[in-house]
Design a protein around this motif. Structure first.
Motif, PDB file in Angstrom:
ATOM      1  N   VAL A 234      51.347  51.324  80.433  1.00  0.00           N
ATOM      2  CA  VAL A 234      50.512  50.128  80.261  1.00  0.00           C
ATOM      3  C   VAL A 234      50.498  49.299  81.534  1.00  0.00           C
ATOM      4  O   VAL A 234      49.507  48.613  81.825  1.00  0.00           O
ATOM      5  CB  VAL A 234      50.961  49.282  79.052  1.00  0.00           C
ATOM      6  CG1 VAL A 234      50.883  50.089  77.766  1.00  0.00           C
ATOM      7  CG2 VAL A 234      52.334  48.671  79.248  1.00  0.00           C
ATOM      8  N   VAL A 322      46.667  53.770  78.354  1.00  0.00           N
ATOM      9  CA  VAL A 322      47.043  52.938  77.210  1.00  0.00           C
ATOM     10  C   VAL A 322      47.326  53.799  75.985  1.00  0.00           C
ATOM     11  O   VAL A 322      48.295  53.568  75.249  1.00  0.00           O
ATOM     12  CB  VAL A 322      45.956  51.892  76.911  1.00  0.00           C
ATOM     13  CG1 VAL A 322      46.083  51.322  75.510  1.00  0.00           C
ATOM     14  CG2 VAL A 322      46.038  50.766  77.930  1.00  0.00           C
ATOM     15  N   LYS A 326      50.937  53.848  74.100  1.00  0.00           N
ATOM     16  CA  LYS A 326      51.148  53.545  72.682  1.00  0.00           C
ATOM     17  C   LYS A 326      51.844  54.698  71.967  1.00  0.00           C
ATOM     18  O   LYS A 326      52.623  54.477  71.037  1.00  0.00           O
ATOM     19  CB  LYS A 326      49.810  53.209  72.022  1.00  0.00           C
ATOM     20  CG  LYS A 326      49.243  51.875  72.471  1.00  0.00           C
ATOM     21  CD  LYS A 326      48.089  51.407  71.610  1.00  0.00           C
ATOM     22  CE  LYS A 326      46.880  52.298  71.725  1.00  0.00           C
ATOM     23  NZ  LYS A 326      45.729  51.742  70.961  1.00  0.00           N
ATOM     24  N   ALA A 345      49.064  46.411  74.560  1.00  0.00           N
ATOM     25  CA  ALA A 345      48.583  47.522  75.399  1.00  0.00           C
ATOM     26  C   ALA A 345      47.060  47.546  75.434  1.00  0.00           C
ATOM     27  O   ALA A 345      46.455  47.694  76.508  1.00  0.00           O
ATOM     28  CB  ALA A 345      49.138  48.845  74.873  1.00  0.00           C
TER      29      ALA A 345
END
Length: 353
Positions: A234, A322, A326, A345
């Motif tokens: 991120v 991203v 995650k 994020a």
């Protein structure tokens, strides 16, 4: 224009950050008081008192909340005596302020190197005081960060490991900044080199922000590594979004000349992709003087970058990072804090100025 889902996401993230910001601000006052010599410590506090989202401390706090599976209003949580994995008290706020001190130290030194006049709507520290005082303020924040981290009250082996991560992070940041400067003199930088540079310059601090609280909490090695990788991914997406915003957000919203990175010859994922498509990036604008470039010249340059698919390429890369970031959060319990970390994020690549 932002769509409705982006606005909802931004509101959720802003609420989470705002709830924790005041807690962090109070801790900054406790950990970094203005003391003798007052001029030095006033300079230390200059940017801290000017504001800032406190995004990194928020992420750090959310990491321990998620690990402990705490679902409570942050104003009801005693972060100075937060139960670790074994139920022993942990001073989470010391770690949070330590990371914010490192972030502020990098901003002060960046402004000196770039000779920027403003930061967070106030004069940069070297403008509000002088260059010598600004250097000392940055150095003081750097050293204070380690002093403060020691106060986290975790077992000694965890504190040593956390300090090792922080020290390595600071070295990486300096190496990344040096690479960024060197890239300005090259026209053969590859996208993979750029991603390595922004990992060092920007993303490692997010990695430290996510790994250090897990280490202090007493999480296992696999969890620490996965959370570190969340921060790295991120963090890289955050920097790519900054590259995009520099070209696409009006100057009055940016608080600086739109396209300044392009004018100054800074290498970004966008310009590197454009070179690979045959665009003469060095000739996109007719000047290397940020104060002399016109909005029309920036508009034309952006149009050419869009035609080359370079801005979409950057957006796709940020989204890819991203998504990867995650995925690393799967080591956490399924709770509200984890949901907020996922939201942050997404926010990092949907935010504006």
């Amino acid at each position: 224009m932002k769509d409705a889902s982006a606005e909802i996401l931004e509101a959720q993230v802003q609420s989470a950050v705002e709830q924790r910001r005041e807690i962090v601000n109070a801790a900054i006052g406790e950990e970094l008081p203005v003391e003798d010599p007052e001029r030095l410590y006033e300079a230390v506090r200059h940017l801290l008192d000017a504001g800032g989202k406190r995004l990194r401390p928020t992420v750090l706090m959310l990491i321990v909340e998620a690990l402990a599976d705490v679902d409570a209003d942050p104003t009801d949580i005693d972060y100075r005596n937060f139960p670790d994995a074994h139920g022993e008290p942990l001073d989470v706020m010391s770690a949070a302020v330590s990371l914010e001190a490192i972030q502020t130290f990098t901003l002060i030194h960046d402004d000196i190197m770039d000779q920027d006049d403003l930061r967070r709507g106030v004069p940069a520290v070297h403008r509000a005081y002088d260059t010598e005082t600004a250097i000392l303020a940055g150095d003081t924040l750097y050293s204070k960060a380690f002093e403060i981290l020691i106060e986290a009250d975790a077992p000694a082996d965890r504190v040593v490991e956390a300090m090792d991560v922080l020290a390595t992070t600071c070295t990486d940041i300096c190496e990344g900044q040096a690479l960024d400067m060197a890239f300005e003199e090259r026209t053969d930088v590859l996208p993979d080199e750029y991603l390595e540079m922004i990992e060092d310059k920007t993303a490692v601090l997010y990695g430290a922000t996510t790994a250090i609280p897990a280490i202090l909490f007493g999480a296992d090695d696999e969890t620490v590594e996965e959370l570190y990788q969340y921060g790295i991914d991120v963090g890289r997406a955050f920097q790519i979004q900054d590259d995009i915003l520099d070209l696409t957000v009006p100057s009055e919203e940016l608080g600086k000349q739109r396209g300044s990175d392009l004018v100054e010859g800074k290498q970004t994922i966008i310009t590197l992709h454009a070179r690979e498509q045959g665009v003469d990036v060095d000739e996109l604008v007719g000047t290397d003087d940020v104060d002399a470039v016109t909005e029309a010249e920036i508009d034309e340059a952006v149009a050419r970058l869009e035609d080359a698919g370079s801005i979409d390429y950057a957006k796709d890369k940020a989204n890819e990072l991203v998504t990867s970031g995650k995925d690393h959060l799967s080591v956490l319990p399924d709770n509200e804090a984890r949901d907020l970390l996922e939201g942050i994020a997404d926010y990092l690549i949907e935010r504006g100025y």
